[in-house]
Scaffold this motif. Structure first.
Motif, PDB file in Angstrom:
ATOM      1  N   UNK B  12       0.663  -1.332  -0.083  1.00 23.25           N
ATOM      2  CA  UNK B  12       0.005  -0.086  -0.133  1.00 23.25           C
ATOM      3  C   UNK B  12       0.747   1.407   0.189  1.00 23.25           C
TER       4      UNK B  12
ATOM      5  N   UNK C   7      -3.540  -2.090   8.467  1.00 20.14           N
ATOM      6  CA  UNK C   7      -3.671  -1.803   6.913  1.00 20.14           C
ATOM      7  C   UNK C   7      -4.589  -0.713   6.934  1.00 20.14           C
ATOM      8  N   UNK C   8      -5.632  -0.369   7.880  1.00 17.91           N
ATOM      9  CA  UNK C   8      -6.259   0.799   7.740  1.00 17.91           C
ATOM     10  C   UNK C   8      -5.578   2.110   7.768  1.00 17.91           C
ATOM     11  N   UNK C   9      -4.554   2.142   8.691  1.00 19.09           N
ATOM     12  CA  UNK C   9      -3.716   3.261   9.062  1.00 19.09           C
ATOM     13  C   UNK C   9      -2.791   3.523   7.532  1.00 19.09           C
ATOM     14  N   UNK C  10      -2.299   2.444   7.316  1.00 15.73           N
ATOM     15  CA  UNK C  10      -1.421   2.627   6.049  1.00 15.73           C
ATOM     16  C   UNK C  10      -2.256   3.188   5.049  1.00 15.73           C
ATOM     17  N   UNK C  11      -3.331   2.694   4.636  1.00 17.89           N
ATOM     18  CA  UNK C  11      -4.282   3.101   3.617  1.00 17.89           C
ATOM     19  C   UNK C  11      -4.566   4.657   3.803  1.00 17.89           C
ATOM     20  N   UNK C  12      -4.832   5.150   5.033  1.00 22.59           N
ATOM     21  CA  UNK C  12      -5.568   6.487   5.388  1.00 22.59           C
ATOM     22  C   UNK C  12      -4.131   7.091   5.088  1.00 22.59           C
ATOM     23  N   UNK C  13      -3.158   6.767   5.557  1.00 27.45           N
ATOM     24  CA  UNK C  13      -1.889   7.995   5.505  1.00 27.45           C
ATOM     25  C   UNK C  13      -1.475   7.911   3.824  1.00 27.45           C
ATOM     26  N   UNK C  14      -1.639   6.856   3.222  1.00 31.55           N
ATOM     27  CA  UNK C  14      -1.260   6.919   1.970  1.00 31.55           C
ATOM     28  C   UNK C  14      -2.027   7.591   0.847  1.00 31.55           C
ATOM     29  N   UNK C  16      -3.928  10.126   1.754  1.00 29.62           N
ATOM     30  CA  UNK C  16      -3.679  11.554   1.952  1.00 29.62           C
ATOM     31  C   UNK C  16      -2.357  12.088   1.235  1.00 29.62           C
ATOM     32  N   UNK C  17      -1.295  11.288   1.400  1.00 27.10           N
ATOM     33  CA  UNK C  17       0.000  11.678   0.955  1.00 27.10           C
ATOM     34  C   UNK C  17      -0.166  11.662  -0.809  1.00 27.10           C
ATOM     35  N   UNK C  73      -5.623   7.016  -4.668  1.00 24.66           N
ATOM     36  CA  UNK C  73      -6.254   7.415  -3.541  1.00 24.66           C
ATOM     37  C   UNK C  73      -7.622   6.556  -3.285  1.00 24.66           C
ATOM     38  N   UNK C  76      -7.227   3.016  -2.884  1.00 23.57           N
ATOM     39  CA  UNK C  76      -6.712   2.831  -1.531  1.00 23.57           C
ATOM     40  C   UNK C  76      -7.921   2.947  -0.389  1.00 23.57           C
ATOM     41  N   UNK C  77      -8.901   4.031  -0.640  1.00 24.30           N
ATOM     42  CA  UNK C  77      -9.969   4.115   0.639  1.00 24.30           C
ATOM     43  C   UNK C  77     -11.148   3.191   0.058  1.00 24.30           C
TER      44      UNK C  77
ATOM     45  N   UNK D  14      -3.556  13.007   8.537  1.00 22.84           N
ATOM     46  CA  UNK D  14      -3.511  13.382   7.371  1.00 22.84           C
ATOM     47  C   UNK D  14      -4.582  14.125   6.766  1.00 22.84           C
ATOM     48  N   UNK D  18      -2.933  16.764   4.247  1.00 28.57           N
ATOM     49  CA  UNK D  18      -3.404  16.849   2.751  1.00 28.57           C
ATOM     50  C   UNK D  18      -3.780  18.136   2.595  1.00 28.57           C
ATOM     51  N   UNK D  82     -12.879   3.242   7.128  1.00 26.79           N
ATOM     52  CA  UNK D  82     -12.186   2.445   7.974  1.00 26.79           C
ATOM     53  C   UNK D  82     -12.739   2.825   9.344  1.00 26.79           C
TER      54      UNK D  82
END
Lengths: 96, 96, 96, 96, 96, 96, 96, 96, 96, 96, 96, 96, 96, 96
Positions: B12, C7-14, C16-17, C73, C76-77, D14, D18, D82
């Motif tokens: 991810x 997995x949820x945290x990584x998806x949220x972070x990415x 946004x980034x 994005x 991922x969400x 995020x 963002x 999430x």
């Protein structure tokens, strides 16, 4: 985290980084070369044959570097010798 | 955190990074190429055929790099060999 | 922190980034292209048709990269295969 | 720190990043486009209709990227799948 | 450090960062736009009506981004759904 | 380190950072606007009324961003809802 | 390290940082404004009254930002509400 | 490491940083102002009185920021209220 | 994580980094050389033989550096003496 | 690591950093001022008296900042109140 | 992780870094030298002998630095005295 | 790691850093001053006496900063009061 | 990790870094010097003797710095006094 | 890791860093000075005596800073008082 996972994670990370960042240099370089070619064409339309030919040779050489990066990424994902060795060693341990 | 989770997280993260940052170089390069094309058109409207043709070849080559990045992201999300191997190994363990 | 949370945290972070930073390159590139188009229009108003057409093709190609980022994005969400697999595995464990 | 908290913290961080950083690129790009429009107007007041029209199309396309960022922030704060899944799972555990 | 504290700290940090750094881009962009407007006014005083009008439209669009950032900060401080949920859950636990 | 301390430390750190760094963008932008105004005045002294008026409108809009930052700092130091909630919860615990 | 120490350390660190780095932007901006004023004076000595007046207004607005930073530093050192609350709470605990 | 030591170390570090880095901005700004003054003097020797006067006012305002930094350093080393409070509390503990 | 895994991970990471970042310098340098060649051709079409020859010698020398990087990557993946030594030592231990 | 050592290490580190980095700004500023003075002298040899005088005043003000840094370093090494307090407290403990 | 592994990992990492980053400076320098040579050739074709000779001497000296880097990488991979000493010490321990 | 070692390591590190980085600013500044002096000499050979004199005064003032850095390094290596105090305290402990 | 390994790892790392990064400055400097020499030759072919001589003296002085770096790397790899002392101490311990 | 090793590692690291990075500033400065000297020679061949003399004085002063760095490196490797003291203390402990 066992060995297989470490190797998989490292391969995933580097495959992304190598392609993601490694195309920055060639992209900027091609952008520059194309820009200057357009300026030169506007300034000297008679030399368009020579300019276009030199431009394409140059783009090919620059593109070759982006392709090195892509090749390394693909090797890391689909033909990774370290991953193969680790898989083989796990299979061997399981087959015992 | 087991192996599956590590691989998922790494995939991810790299999918996002590769597309998110890997498009920066090509975007700037295309912006530059388009800008110079517009200047050249304004300066030498008679050469517009040659300029437009060269611009499109250049944009195609630069765009190809952004597409490499997008392809690597998609491979990491939807066709990740390390994830498949890990899923298979978990299924195999469960099937025993 | 269990697997689902990671997995949820990584998806949220990415998510946004990828959108937050991935639009920087295209934004700057479009700003440059639009600026130069305006200069060219002021300098050569007669060529406005060609200039506008070339500008819109260029903006479309640059915008496509911002859209790649936005698409990644959204995947991922809302369509994250790793999250779906993790949810399924949790449901399966609960259903046993 | 339980799962809910981790997801909440990641979403807060995020959402801020963002919007906070993602508006930097579009802001600079719009500043550039507006500046050049003003120069062009001062230089060629007769073409003001074309210049203004092109400027507004350009600003709209650049603003669209800042809006992507704001939309992602709002999704992360108010429509986060999430978070909803985590809340539902906590409610379910409590309802048992 | 319990959940409430983590959420509070994250909200404080991001509220500051979002406003503190998110105004840098718009500020620089407005500085540029104003500067060029002044140059244009000095160069072509007759077009001052058009220049001023275009400048104010541009400043409004750029200011909108700084306001997005300020709005996100205010939401994080005074209307934070995660904080409300956490407070509610603590109250519920205490009311049991 | 208990909850109160964490919130206090975070508020202190962000109050300083928001003002300390958030004034950099507006300061540079105002420096630029003022500089260009001076150049324009030297170049076209007759338009000094228009130039000064536009400059003050511009400075006001840029200063507004520095004030957003200062306001956020003051809110974090003197009207922090998280701190108030924490103090209230401690008082309540002590009053039991 | 108890609560008092943490708050003291954070206040010391941020007081230094806010003043130390927060004066960089205004200093550079003032340097620019003064430089351009000198150039303008050399170029158009007749307009020295208008130039000097505009310069002083501009310097005052830029200096105001450096003073915001200094004020925040002084508040953090000599009128810190978090420190006062912590001191009060320690005194109260001792007085019991 | 007890409280006193932490406060001492933080004060030493910030005293150095505030002066060491905080003088960079003013130094560069003064260098710029002086340079431009010299250019202006060479270009318009007749206006030397006005130029020199404006330069000295500007240098004084820029120098004021370096002095803010130096003052904060000196306060942190020789009149630090947190250190005094800590010393007093230690003395009080010893005097009991 | 045993020795084999560490060596594999380090080799994967450096193979990617060396190619991914090591091509940035040569790419930019070639972009520059090609650009200037195009400008020179447009300016002096008669000297195209000398210019093209010098360009190709230069490109070859710059390309050689990208190839050093690629060679190091390939050595690290496919002919890594440390990996071979580690594999041999493991095999020897297993054969005992 | 006891208190004395921590304070000694911090003092050593900051003494070096303050002088090592704090002279960078003044050095660059003086380099700029001297360079411009030389250009001005070459351009207007008749004004050499005024130029030299202004240059020396400017150099003195810039040098003053480097001297602030050096003074802070020397205070930290040879007249450090925190170190003296720590030494005194150790001596007092030993004398009991 | 035993000594052998540490030394192997460090050697792999530095071999990659030294070549990967160490070629950036020489590559950019050669790109600059070649570019200027091409400009000079277009401007003064008669001096092509002197220009070409000086260019090649310069390229040789710059290339020598890239070769230093490559040599250090090769020494670290294939003739590393620390690795040899460690291997010898392991062999000696095993032979006892 | 005892106190003596910590102090020794810190002194070694800062001695290197202070000289290694602290000479960067003066070196660049001197390079600039010398360059401009050469340009001025080529442009106005008649003023060579004044130019050379001003250059040497300037170089002396810039060199003084590099010498501050070197002096601090030498103090840290050969006349470090913290090291002397630590040595004395160890000797005293041994002599008891 | 024993002492020998730490010293070996540090030596390997610094040998690579010193050469890999230390050649960047000289390489860029030589590239600049060669470039300007070529421009000067094209502009003033008659002065080629003086230009070439000065260029070679300058290249020699710049190259000397790259050689300092290479010498330090070689000393760290092949004549490292700390390594020798450590080896000797190990041998002495073994010989006891 | 004992004291001797820490001191050895720190000395190795700083010896490399001081020379590796400390030559960057002087190298760039010398490159600049040499470049400008070449331009000046091409522009004013008659003043070559003065130019060359001033260049060599300048190079000597800049080179002196690179030599400070090299001297500090050599002191750290071959005449390190902290290392000597540590060796002496170990020998003394062994001789007891």
């Amino acid at each position: 985290m066992d060995s297989l996972t470490w190797i998989a994670v490292a391969s995933i990370v580097m495959a992304g980084l190598t392609t993601g960042f490694g195309t920055m240099g060639p992209a900027l370089a091609e952008g520059r070369a194309v820009s200057v070619a357009l300026t030169s064409l506007a300034q000297q339309p008679d030399a368009s044959a020579t300019i276009t030919r030199t431009l394409f040779v140059g783009l090919a050489m620059i593109e070759s570097m982006a392709i090195y990066c892509f090749v390394v990424s693909m090797i890391l994902i689909f033909a990774n010798p370290f991953w193969n060795a680790a898989i083989a060693s796990v299979a061997q341990a399981a087959g015992k």
